[in-house]
Write an enzyme that holds these catalytic residues in place. Sequence first.
Site, short mmCIF file in Angstrom:
data_model
loop_
_atom_site.label_atom_id
_atom_site.label_comp_id
_atom_site.label_asym_id
_atom_site.label_seq_id
_atom_site.Cartn_x
_atom_site.Cartn_y
_atom_site.Cartn_z
N ASN A 117 -12.54 -1.58 -4.98
CA ASN A 117 -12.25 -2.07 -6.33
C ASN A 117 -13.40 -2.95 -6.83
OD1 ASN A 117 -11.21 -3.30 -8.63
ND2 ASN A 117 -9.58 -4.38 -7.55
N TYR A 175 0.85 -1.19 0.00
CA TYR A 175 0.00 0.00 0.00
C TYR A 175 0.89 1.25 0.00
CZ TYR A 175 -3.67 -3.27 1.45
OH TYR A 175 -4.55 -4.32 1.52
N CYS A 212 -6.11 -6.48 -6.86
CA CYS A 212 -5.80 -5.93 -5.53
C CYS A 212 -5.28 -6.99 -4.57
CB CYS A 212 -7.00 -5.19 -4.96
SG CYS A 212 -8.53 -6.10 -4.98
N HIS A 213 -5.40 -8.27 -4.93
CA HIS A 213 -4.80 -9.31 -4.09
C HIS A 213 -3.28 -9.22 -4.12
CE1 HIS A 213 -5.02 -11.22 -8.09
NE2 HIS A 213 -3.95 -11.91 -7.72
N GLU A 270 -0.25 -17.78 -7.76
CA GLU A 270 0.67 -17.01 -8.58
C GLU A 270 2.13 -17.22 -8.17
OE1 GLU A 270 -0.44 -12.92 -9.04
OE2 GLU A 270 -2.49 -13.44 -9.59
#
Length: 154
Positions: free
Chosen positions: A110, A89, A118-119, A150
């Site tokens: 979002n 952030y 945003c993850h 990911e």
Amino acid sequence: MQYRYEAPFGTLICRFDGDRLTEILLGNERIDFLPALPENSALARGLDGYFSGSLHALPKVAEIPPGTPFQRKVWAQIAAIPPGQTLSYRQIAERIGSHPRPVGGACGKNPLPLLIPCHRVLSASGLGGFSMGGDTERGLAVKRWLLKHEGIAW
């Protein structure tokens, strides 16, 4: 129009205004009464590919969705984070001349999580938040799942 998509971690509710995707939410339970997202749609093909391991398969957001000018700035920064990478952030706040807390607030608003990923935004001290319109604990479990998917150790 609303459709459902069965993701590995639960049902996604995909809302459209005509042909424009306006929102993706995490359903709190199975939502069989909604029609399935058409398999031939770009979104369904992208989600199928992403969840099958092709992390770059998700369609790019053609246009940052409506929101405040600040939210749109934050969402544009988030949309540029590639799969397998994260930002904090604070890093996003520094890029746009703001502070981490309002960046977190914009993340929470979002409307297109996964497409505006945003993850991939973490707090300085840990995971940060994630809801996708559902409850906080379930949202965090999904965030952990997505990061692991990911290849981000978390």
